[in-house]
Design an enzyme around this catalytic site. Structure first.
Site, mmCIF file in Angstrom:
data_model
loop_
_atom_site.group_PDB
_atom_site.id
_atom_site.type_symbol
_atom_site.label_atom_id
_atom_site.label_comp_id
_atom_site.label_asym_id
_atom_site.label_seq_id
_atom_site.Cartn_x
_atom_site.Cartn_y
_atom_site.Cartn_z
ATOM 1 N N HIS A 116 0.833 -1.206 0.000
ATOM 2 C CA HIS A 116 0.000 0.000 0.000
ATOM 3 C C HIS A 116 0.869 1.258 0.000
ATOM 4 C CE1 HIS A 116 -2.142 3.098 2.503
ATOM 5 N NE2 HIS A 116 -3.019 2.936 1.545
ATOM 6 N N GLU A 131 2.218 1.866 -3.382
ATOM 7 C CA GLU A 131 1.155 2.430 -4.231
ATOM 8 C C GLU A 131 1.103 3.964 -4.072
ATOM 9 O OE1 GLU A 131 -2.826 3.933 -3.316
ATOM 10 O OE2 GLU A 131 -2.957 1.819 -2.734
ATOM 11 N N HIS A 132 1.184 4.444 -2.817
ATOM 12 C CA HIS A 132 1.165 5.897 -2.590
ATOM 13 C C HIS A 132 2.377 6.579 -3.232
ATOM 14 C CE1 HIS A 132 -1.782 7.024 0.799
ATOM 15 N NE2 HIS A 132 -2.164 5.856 0.344
ATOM 16 N N GLU A 177 -4.076 7.988 7.797
ATOM 17 C CA GLU A 177 -5.019 7.077 7.123
ATOM 18 C C GLU A 177 -5.321 5.891 8.049
ATOM 19 O OE1 GLU A 177 -3.647 5.654 3.313
ATOM 20 O OE2 GLU A 177 -5.538 4.625 2.883
#
Lengths: 436, 434
Positions: free
Chosen positions: B68, B71-72, B144
């Site tokens: 993840h 991905e950012h 997040e």
């Protein structure tokens, strides 16, 4: 795709966008009511009670089984605010007859279910709404109100809105207050139902492959005998608009959550009825509605203060909400950074590319409205409430003409009305524990 | 380049698969919509936290949440620009997301498709990470994670997975934890990119008003002329069939208790077609058992034991599968008991043929509706391509499932030892006042 309008025997209207682009179309039946603090929440409660059981389908399971039999048609309750109006009714996604093995007339059958729910709810011997359903839905509505705090983000937005609109009709909660709900009786709710039927004026909208004649015939058969007298209803009231905030209201509350929420509510003074609407939409896009917006790039990416920081423009009320989730200790820094972005835009400190990208993004979104029956319906239905006759295409083109000066003027007209901070007490507690 | 065509007469749709010389599998699904959507996906998700490199050697374990995180970070370019800016300049809307076993980068646009596709293929295959940008991202992703932690439904579901699974990495949050992402370095990100973002481990799916020729023109221009397969080997610890814990609880800011009841499926087939059939049959069964038209939901709802926030369904991927039944109730234990009693009775009495056919109609209609959006088509096709299963095979499978097959599964899957429940309760009175 421009809808064609047809009068209905029941006094309402049908708007149709005929297209074979979709496998499933959408049919909505709406009633527009002015928001009234004493009535609105009761209408919400009534809708849930009506959905529980009818003469032909006496239980929720029986209604749902019939809808499942009709190819899993999702019959959703519509209950939301547009400006200072409450929109109530139903919407259904209807599989096109080309995809039904026996070519059934799904619209007619789904409308029959809607008719049952609206006109033939389960009544007791005294003609009163079934007390079990009333009590059960009262409990559900109270539980729903209590559960708003389950989502800190949603709760903070809702609280900020209620403070912002404290003196306007849409400041009334759509679900009402727990004490009032607990007090209402089945008799009172039945009287409310009868009143609702007496003012019923249906705005129907269909997007899909069936012919307008077929949908109109189904509506006339279903609702034909209802209330033709109400046909000449006054247009819904236009939203009240507060152009400028007089003073800034600062409110802080607490919630047992790890993350805190900061919500700023601004008055833009510009609604969809104003020529500056297009510039205000572009300003909102540049400020906080995309991953290249000022708020995303500066507050999230550069300062690393939050996961989300975005803005939302309510073009019916002319308000703009800026929301971010953050650590309580970063509150001042985030608020200052958000206000700095507004100042930056008001000073015209944005590039030609940023302006162009925002205009392109909005225009692309408008081109895509035609890809979704629900989006098309939302656009045309919303505009019709205000008496606007523009099409998606004509609206889209007007964004192209927005200039740098227009955007600067729109931002300069914005004033902060409410600064709402929801302090997450769990993070504070963890920090205190660490200090100890 | 090998090209394969797939079509469905029932749906009146078709798509093509092209095995590109670069090793990338390309799928083009023509659809007359204003929006064209492209998904570039790596077969790499949050569960891929332990693997052997192609060179061999000991398994490597990387911090939770790294897929993840990657991905950012991939949107940042070497020249200091951000790919979001490039897409925005082209009028395209870009995004990305990470699941348990995939990472997808996507855009949708209504013009300048080829320019946007060029940007997508370019930025995903050109990583650039620095210590400074990694540190900054740690702050953003920590927020997040905080947001997920404040969501009682997310927490409840996460706890359920932790109760169901002892070792399988699906029990870990896709974003990782604040502690695990603090261990992420640029070097680790480069390693994971090299291992999993090999074009042979990726797929491009495009859906919209485009031709395969348009897509290939861009792919030929941007991508390497030949494949360089290099595949990491996933290492999974053996997962016991039984659940790890029967109960899991926490307290949060909720109005009334939330529950998630899980039933672990230890028999997910390794063969993709068999897995799809099991998925379809169990989805049909769960529709019958847990839908709002069914007896279980309505009887509990009529008794005010649950609220309208209720869902029940089955999901499976390679290596794991479970049913999850979630809702709100003042008495989750009673719901749990009533659920088991209900299932015992259905197992004893068998299922109603008419109800099964009604549920099949619902799923048939759901499947048809999913072909009305280019985003949804591209997303679903992406899920199928890594299984190497034709997207159109789902409908015939759904239509061919028999009552006997569903009843046999009913007896197999709902064994007591596969059940677990996670509950989020409100704070006690004195706690909430603190």
């Amino acid at each position: 795709m421009i809808p064609k309008k047809y009068p209905l025997a029941c006094g309402g209207t049908l708007s149709v966008c005929r297209t074979d682009k979709f496998k499933a179309g959408m049919l909505s039946v709406s009633l527009v009511l002015p928001i009234e603090r004493e009535r609105t929440w009761m209408t919400s409660l009534l809708l849930s009670v009506l959905r529980r059981g009818t003469e032909k389908y006496p239980t929720l399971a029986a209604i749902n089984r019939q809808l499942d039999y009709l190819y899993g048609t999702e019959l959703s309750i519509r209950n939301f605010y547009r400006g200072d109006c409450q929109i109530v009714g139903f919407s259904a996604d209807l599989l096109g007859s080309a995809f039904l093995p026996d070519g059934e007339d799904l619209a007619a059958e789904v409308l029959d279910v809607m008719h049952q729910i609206l006109f033939c709810p389960l009544l007791d011997a005294n003609g009163c709404l079934d007390a079990r359903y009333v009590e059960s839905e009262k409990k559900q509505q109270c539980d729903h109100i209590r559960a708003l705090k389950n989502s800190p983000r949603g709760y903070a937005s809702e609280r900020c809105r209620s403070i912002l609109y404290r003196n306007e009709p849409c400041g009334a909660s759509i679900y009402g207050e727990i004490e009032a709900i607990e007090r209402v009786t089945a008799e009172e709710l039945t009287a409310h139902w009868r009143w609702l039927l007496s003012v019923l004026h249906l705005d129907c909208f269909y997007v899909g492959a069936e012919s307008a004649e077929r949908i109109r015939a189904a509506l006339d058969v279903t609702f034909g005998a209802v209330n033709p007298a109400v046909g000449k209803q006054d247009p819904p009231p236009l939203p009240t608009v507060v152009r400028t905030a007089e003073e800034i209201i600062q409110t802080e509350e607490t919630l047992a959550a790890g993350q805190s929420q900061l919500v700023l509510a601004l008055r833009t003074g510009i609604t969809v009825l104003d020529p500056a609407y297009y510039a205000c939409m572009v300003a909102n896009e540049m400020l906080g509605n995309s991953p290249i917006s000022k708020l995303f790039v500066q507050v999230r990416e550069r300062l690393s203060l939050c996961y989300f920081c975005s803005s939302h423009y309510n073009s019916y009320k002319g308000t703009l909400l800026i929301h971010c989730g953050l650590d309580a200790k970063d509150r001042e820094a985030a608020e200052e950074a958000i206000l700095a972005q507004l100042r930056t835009m008001a000073n015209g400190e944005f590039s030609r590319e940023e302006l162009l990208a925002a205009k392109q993004s909005i225009q692309s979104a408008y081109r895509q409205l035609g890809d979704s029956p629900a989006a098309l319906e939302s656009f045309y239905f919303g505009r019709s409430l205000l008496g606007l006759k523009e099409t998606v295409e004509s609206t889209r083109k007007r964004f192209g003409a927005v200039t740098r000066e227009d955007v600067i003027a729109a931002v300069r007209g914005m004033t902060v009305d409410v600064v709402y901070f929801l302090r997450g007490t769990l993070a504070q507690k963890e920090d205190d524990d660490e200090d100890n | 380049m090998k090209t394969t065509e797939y079509s469905s007469a029932v749906l009146n749709e078709h798509y093509v698969k092209i095995a590109h010389r670069s090793g990338l599998s390309i799928y083009v699904f023509p659809k007359k919509m204003a929006a064209t959507c492209a998904f570039l996906t790596a077969h790499y998700g949050s569960i891929d936290n332990c693997f052997c490199t192609p060179e061999g050697g000991e398994p490597v374990t990387v911090p939770d949440g790294i897929a993840h995180f990657l991905e950012h970070k991939l949107f940042e370019n070497e020249d200091g620009s951000d790919s979001f800016e490039h897409f925005a300049a082209l009028g395209a809307d870009a995004n990305a997301f990470t699941t348990y076993n995939r990472t997808s980068y996507l855009f949708n646009c209504t013009s300048q498709f080829e320019e946007s596709l060029t940007e997508l293929l370019r930025f995903v295959t050109h990583p650039h990470f620095t210590a400074e940008s990694v540190a900054k991202e740690q702050g953003i992703i920590a927020q997040e994670i905080r947001e997920y932690e404040d969501s009682p439904w997310e927490r409840c579901f996460q706890m359920l997975l932790e109760a169901l699974y002892k070792h399988h990495p699906v029990r870990r949050n896709i974003c990782g934890s604040v502690a695990s992402i603090a261990e992420i370095t640029p070097e680790l990100l480069y390693d994971c990119h090299r291992m999993f973002y090999n074009l042979s481990n990726m797929a491009l799916v495009v859906c919209g008003d485009v031709t395969p020729g348009q897509v290939l023109r861009v792919a030929d221009h941007v991508l390497p002329k030949q494949a360089d397969p290099l595949a990491a080997v996933r290492v999974m610890r053996e997962e016991p069939a039984l659940v790890h814990q029967c109960r899991c609880e926490t307290r949060m800011q909720v109005a009334k208790p939330l529950f998630s009841i899980g039933i672990k499926d230890p028999n997910v087939p390794t063969d993709p077609m068999q897995r799809l059939r099991r998925d379809a049959a169990l989805t049909l069964l769960d529709e019958l058992l847990f839908s709002r038209a069914g007896e279980f939901y309505s009887s509990l709802f009529e008794k005010n034991l649950i609220s309208a926030s209720f869902s029940g369904g089955y999901s499976c991927e390679e290596g794991f599968g479970f049913h999850a039944i979630s809702g709100e109730s003042d008495d989750p234990e009673l719901v749990f008991t009533l659920l088991q009693e209900y299932l015992d009775r259905v197992i004893r009495e068998g299922i109603d043929r008419e109800a099964l056919e009604r549920c099949r109609r619902v799923l048939y209609a759901d499947e048809l509706r999913s072909y009305d959006s280019t985003d949804e088509i591209a997303n679903r096709l992406t899920a199928f391509v890594f299984e190497d299963v034709d997207l159109f095979s789902y409908l015939p499978i759904l239509q061919s499932i028999t009552k006997e097959e569903v009843e046999s599964l009913l007896r197999e899957v709902f064994r007591k030892e596969y059940f677990a429940m996670a509950v989020v309760r409100p704070f006690e009175e004195k706690e909430s006042k603190k």
